[in-house]
Write a protein that holds these residues in place. Structure first.
Motif, PDB file in Angstrom:
ATOM      1  N   ALA A 273     -35.075 -10.146  34.440  1.00 39.12           N
ATOM      2  CA  ALA A 273     -34.222 -10.588  33.332  1.00 39.12           C
ATOM      3  C   ALA A 273     -35.050 -10.795  32.060  1.00 39.12           C
ATOM      4  O   ALA A 273     -34.608 -10.464  30.950  1.00 39.12           O
ATOM      5  N   ARG A 274     -36.241 -11.351  32.186  1.00 37.01           N
ATOM      6  CA  ARG A 274     -37.103 -11.571  31.016  1.00 37.01           C
ATOM      7  C   ARG A 274     -37.575 -10.267  30.402  1.00 37.01           C
ATOM      8  O   ARG A 274     -37.913 -10.215  29.197  1.00 37.01           O
ATOM      9  N   ALA A 275     -37.618  -9.186  31.189  1.00 37.98           N
ATOM     10  CA  ALA A 275     -38.063  -7.900  30.653  1.00 37.98           C
ATOM     11  C   ALA A 275     -37.127  -7.384  29.574  1.00 37.98           C
ATOM     12  O   ALA A 275     -37.530  -6.570  28.721  1.00 37.98           O
ATOM     13  N   ASP A 276     -35.873  -7.869  29.551  1.00 40.00           N
ATOM     14  CA  ASP A 276     -34.929  -7.425  28.525  1.00 40.00           C
ATOM     15  C   ASP A 276     -35.277  -7.960  27.140  1.00 40.00           C
ATOM     16  O   ASP A 276     -34.687  -7.540  26.138  1.00 40.00           O
ATOM     17  N   TYR A 277     -36.207  -8.924  27.057  1.00 41.01           N
ATOM     18  CA  TYR A 277     -36.670  -9.403  25.753  1.00 41.01           C
ATOM     19  C   TYR A 277     -37.564  -8.374  25.059  1.00 41.01           C
ATOM     20  O   TYR A 277     -37.741  -8.413  23.836  1.00 41.01           O
ATOM     21  N   PHE A 278     -38.157  -7.465  25.823  1.00 42.43           N
ATOM     22  CA  PHE A 278     -39.179  -6.570  25.286  1.00 42.43           C
ATOM     23  C   PHE A 278     -38.568  -5.246  24.833  1.00 42.43           C
ATOM     24  O   PHE A 278     -37.560  -4.790  25.374  1.00 42.43           O
ATOM     25  N   PHE A 313     -32.503  32.353  18.664  1.00 41.08           N
ATOM     26  CA  PHE A 313     -31.854  31.105  18.246  1.00 41.08           C
ATOM     27  C   PHE A 313     -32.185  29.937  19.166  1.00 41.08           C
ATOM     28  O   PHE A 313     -31.399  29.000  19.292  1.00 41.08           O
ATOM     29  N   ASP A 314     -33.314  29.994  19.806  1.00 42.12           N
ATOM     30  CA  ASP A 314     -33.685  28.866  20.687  1.00 42.12           C
ATOM     31  C   ASP A 314     -34.455  27.819  19.890  1.00 42.12           C
ATOM     32  O   ASP A 314     -34.791  28.039  18.719  1.00 42.12           O
ATOM     33  N   GLY A 315     -34.693  26.682  20.519  1.00 41.93           N
ATOM     34  CA  GLY A 315     -35.417  25.607  19.845  1.00 41.93           C
ATOM     35  C   GLY A 315     -35.896  24.563  20.845  1.00 41.93           C
ATOM     36  O   GLY A 315     -35.400  24.480  21.977  1.00 41.93           O
ATOM     37  N   THR A 316     -36.867  23.821  20.450  1.00 45.57           N
ATOM     38  CA  THR A 316     -37.414  22.745  21.294  1.00 45.57           C
ATOM     39  C   THR A 316     -37.407  21.436  20.524  1.00 45.57           C
ATOM     40  O   THR A 316     -37.382  21.427  19.283  1.00 45.57           O
ATOM     41  N   SER A 317     -37.439  20.368  21.300  1.00 41.67           N
ATOM     42  CA  SER A 317     -37.510  19.036  20.676  1.00 41.67           C
ATOM     43  C   SER A 317     -38.427  18.162  21.510  1.00 41.67           C
ATOM     44  O   SER A 317     -38.398  18.190  22.743  1.00 41.67           O
ATOM     45  N   VAL A 318     -39.260  17.419  20.853  1.00 40.17           N
ATOM     46  CA  VAL A 318     -40.172  16.471  21.491  1.00 40.17           C
ATOM     47  C   VAL A 318     -40.154  15.205  20.658  1.00 40.17           C
ATOM     48  O   VAL A 318     -40.191  15.266  19.421  1.00 40.17           O
ATOM     49  N   GLY A 319     -40.071  14.072  21.332  1.00 38.19           N
ATOM     50  CA  GLY A 319     -40.056  12.852  20.549  1.00 38.19           C
ATOM     51  C   GLY A 319     -40.087  11.601  21.395  1.00 38.19           C
ATOM     52  O   GLY A 319     -40.206  11.652  22.631  1.00 38.19           O
ATOM     53  N   PHE A 320     -39.996  10.476  20.729  1.00 38.23           N
ATOM     54  CA  PHE A 320     -39.985   9.172  21.359  1.00 38.23           C
ATOM     55  C   PHE A 320     -38.793   8.380  20.834  1.00 38.23           C
ATOM     56  O   PHE A 320     -38.397   8.531  19.675  1.00 38.23           O
ATOM     57  N   GLN A 321     -38.254   7.536  21.708  1.00 41.00           N
ATOM     58  CA  GLN A 321     -37.144   6.683  21.305  1.00 41.00           C
ATOM     59  C   GLN A 321     -37.535   5.232  21.546  1.00 41.00           C
ATOM     60  O   GLN A 321     -37.923   4.852  22.664  1.00 41.00           O
ATOM     61  N   LEU A 322     -37.445   4.438  20.483  1.00 42.32           N
ATOM     62  CA  LEU A 322     -37.792   3.020  20.560  1.00 42.32           C
ATOM     63  C   LEU A 322     -36.532   2.179  20.380  1.00 42.32           C
ATOM     64  O   LEU A 322     -35.800   2.356  19.412  1.00 42.32           O
ATOM     65  N   ASN A 323     -36.291   1.287  21.347  1.00 41.33           N
ATOM     66  CA  ASN A 323     -35.177   0.347  21.250  1.00 41.33           C
ATOM     67  C   ASN A 323     -35.737  -1.063  21.219  1.00 41.33           C
ATOM     68  O   ASN A 323     -36.473  -1.469  22.127  1.00 41.33           O
ATOM     69  N   VAL A 324     -35.412  -1.795  20.161  1.00 44.16           N
ATOM     70  CA  VAL A 324     -35.905  -3.166  20.007  1.00 44.16           C
ATOM     71  C   VAL A 324     -34.719  -4.120  20.073  1.00 44.16           C
ATOM     72  O   VAL A 324     -33.825  -4.073  19.221  1.00 44.16           O
ATOM     73  N   PRO A 325     -34.667  -4.984  21.095  1.00 42.90           N
ATOM     74  CA  PRO A 325     -33.571  -5.963  21.168  1.00 42.90           C
ATOM     75  C   PRO A 325     -33.743  -7.032  20.094  1.00 42.90           C
ATOM     76  O   PRO A 325     -34.777  -7.694  20.019  1.00 42.90           O
ATOM     77  N   ILE A 326     -32.740  -7.199  19.261  1.00 49.95           N
ATOM     78  CA  ILE A 326     -32.793  -8.193  18.187  1.00 49.95           C
ATOM     79  C   ILE A 326     -31.779  -9.298  18.433  1.00 49.95           C
ATOM     80  O   ILE A 326     -32.135 -10.482  18.474  1.00 49.95           O
ATOM     81  N   PHE A 327     -30.550  -8.934  18.601  1.00 49.02           N
ATOM     82  CA  PHE A 327     -29.529  -9.942  18.879  1.00 49.02           C
ATOM     83  C   PHE A 327     -28.424  -9.293  19.717  1.00 49.02           C
ATOM     84  O   PHE A 327     -27.862  -8.271  19.326  1.00 49.02           O
ATOM     85  N   ASN A 328     -28.139  -9.881  20.873  1.00 48.45           N
ATOM     86  CA  ASN A 328     -27.123  -9.350  21.774  1.00 48.45           C
ATOM     87  C   ASN A 328     -26.181 -10.451  22.239  1.00 48.45           C
ATOM     88  O   ASN A 328     -25.816 -10.527  23.420  1.00 48.45           O
ATOM     89  N   ARG A 333     -30.681 -14.118  26.843  1.00 49.05           N
ATOM     90  CA  ARG A 333     -31.111 -15.513  27.007  1.00 49.05           C
ATOM     91  C   ARG A 333     -30.325 -16.208  28.110  1.00 49.05           C
ATOM     92  O   ARG A 333     -30.894 -16.897  28.968  1.00 49.05           O
ATOM     93  N   ASN A 334     -29.004 -16.041  28.073  1.00 46.24           N
ATOM     94  CA  ASN A 334     -28.180 -16.708  29.090  1.00 46.24           C
ATOM     95  C   ASN A 334     -28.427 -16.142  30.487  1.00 46.24           C
ATOM     96  O   ASN A 334     -28.383 -16.874  31.481  1.00 46.24           O
ATOM     97  N   ASN A 335     -28.705 -14.853  30.558  1.00 46.03           N
ATOM     98  CA  ASN A 335     -29.012 -14.263  31.860  1.00 46.03           C
ATOM     99  C   ASN A 335     -30.316 -14.830  32.409  1.00 46.03           C
ATOM    100  O   ASN A 335     -30.431 -15.112  33.609  1.00 46.03           O
ATOM    101  N   VAL A 336     -31.302 -15.003  31.541  1.00 45.60           N
ATOM    102  CA  VAL A 336     -32.567 -15.610  31.952  1.00 45.60           C
ATOM    103  C   VAL A 336     -32.339 -17.044  32.437  1.00 45.60           C
ATOM    104  O   VAL A 336     -32.906 -17.475  33.452  1.00 45.60           O
TER     105      VAL A 336
END
Length: 446
Positions: A273-278, A313-328, A333-336
């Motif tokens: 549950a605490r891992a959801d803070y990160f 007409f082909d193509g490639t994609s490479v990348g990273f996705q960052l999700n930052v929990p701010i307010f939910n 917090r209540n789950n923790v």
């Protein structure tokens, strides 16, 4: 010819009866552990826990997915090859493959794997506990059959003596030595004993029926246990201190182990549950291509072949996705907080399980010691009642006592014999329970 057939049927009937299996305690326990429905259900729980553990391992692996679509377009639509509006009818297709991997999630996957491993151990403890409970139940049922069978033997032996006395009294009444009332008193005793024998036979059948059901057997009528005469088991376990047995029980009995793993699972749930803070970071790579039936070569005006469009007409994609929990909405917090409460609850349950086990062991130890004293007292009472009965019989045989007093002495002696049987098997079972807490096999009655 008819006579030969009857003799043959009787012969094979006797052979079949002689081949009826007699079950030992060890065979009963082993068969129950293999066939009992409750144990089979617990084994399924272990299988599910193993699947959850495998899934937790798989969560570390990247995913790999492919997609494809084929469309017939009319009117104004975007040509997937040129990304231009075309007001015509054309066919189009696109496809691709993509892969993603979780790079960071606050160690959520790692904690989930640890939890799955603990849950697998917990399910195995629950299975072991179920096996222990079934083994104890089977042993108790087995001893109950022995007690009922020995009780029936006592009643039948008592009735044999009564019938002999009844015959002798009949001769004395016919000779005018004893009054008719003495004969009637013995006849009433004989009838009462006949009722007791019927009740004892019914108790014996019910106890066999119950054990057969526990073993998932259907041939209730022919089910029986071995005819061995069992004496007292060793009472060496009583030479140990109750505290020593209690300490050993904490290592052997699964109740505390289950409570311990439940506490560990609650602690892991809190960490997850605490891992959801990160923040979470996910990497991805993809490849896609497309085709349209109206695509033409700008130089020649000819339609571009299907295969050529796939690589043009082909193509490639490479990348990273960052999700930052701010307010939910304080959901994380209540789950923790809920998980913290759960940890405290299972902590108390663990402490209670340890206290309950100590209390159970000390109670079992005290019960075993008291059952030993009760059995020894029953033996002394039986011997005293036997001597009193023999004295009453001698007086009755020479006419110095009436049938009522004689039957009173006989009833007291018979009750004393029944008490010996009852206290004997109660004592044996109490000892076996104590040995079970100490980690000794419950299937040994020698």
């Amino acid at each position: 010819m008819k006579k030969s057939i009857i003799i043959t049927v009787l012969f094979f009937g006797l052979i079949a009866q002689a081949q009826v299996k007699k079950w030992t305690l060890l065979e009963c326990v082993e068969y129950a552990l293999e066939n009992n429905i409750s144990i089979q259900q617990s084994e399924l729980d272990v299988d599910l826990a193993d699947i959850d553990k495998n899934q937790a391992f798989a969560n570390f692996l990247p995913n790999l997915n492919s997609n494809a679509s084929y469309n017939i377009n009319t009117g104004a639509n975007i040509n997937p090859a040129t990304n231009q509006f075309e007001n015509t009818t054309f066919r189009s297709a696109n496809g691709g493959v993509s892969s993603g991997v979780n790079l960071s999630s606050g160690f959520s996957n790692w904690k989930t794997l640890q939890r799955a491993k603990i849950n697998k151990i917990a399910s195995e403890y629950r299975l072991d506990k179920m096996k222990d409970d079934i083994s104890l139940f089977v042993a108790n049922s087995f001893l109950q059959i022995l007690a009922n069978r020995e009780q029936l033997k006592v009643l039948r032996a008592q009735n044999v003596v009564t019938k002999e006395n009844l015959k002798n009294t009949q001769d004395l009444v016919d000779a005018g030595v004893l009054p008719q009332g003495d004969l009637l008193e013995l006849m009433a005793t004989d009838a009462t004993q006949a009722q007791q024998i019927i009740a004892a036979e019914n108790n014996l059948f019910i106890s066999k029926f119950g054990l057969a059901q526990t073993l998932q057997l259907r041939d209730y009528e022919n089910f029986d246990i071995v005819d061995d005469e069992y004496g007292l088991v060793s009472a060496e376990i009583l030479n140990r201190q109750a505290s020593e047995i209690a300490d050993k029980a904490k290592e052997e009995i699964n109740d505390v182990k289950i409570a311990q793993t439940d506490f560990e699972l609650a602690a892991k749930d809190l960490q997850i549950a605490r891992a959801d803070y990160f923040p979470t970071i996910r990497g991805f790579v993809g490849y896609n291509t497309r085709w349209a039936s109206t695509q033409t070569n700008p130089f020649t005006g000819e339609n571009i072949p299907f295969i050529d469009q796939l690589y043009l007409f082909d193509g490639t994609s490479v990348g990273f996705q960052l999700n930052v929990p701010i307010f939910n909405g304080f959901s994380v917090r209540n789950n923790v907080q809920r998980r913290k409460v759960s940890v405290e609850r299972f902590k108390y349950q663990l402490e209670q399980a340890e206290l309950d086990l100590e209390n159970t062991v000390y109670q079992a130890y005290n019960d075993a010691k008291n059952s030993k004293k009760t059995y020894e007292a029953a033996l002394k009472t039986e011997e005293a009642r036997r001597l009193a009965f023999e004295y009453a019989k001698e007086r009755y045989d020479v006419g110095l006592s009436n049938a009522f007093d004689f039957n009173q002495s006989r009833t007291a002696y018979e009750n004393a014999q029944s008490d010996v049987v009852r206290t004997k098997y109660d004592y044996i079972f109490r000892l076996k329970i104590l040995e079970f807490y100490f980690g000794l096999p419950i299937t040994d009655l020698n």
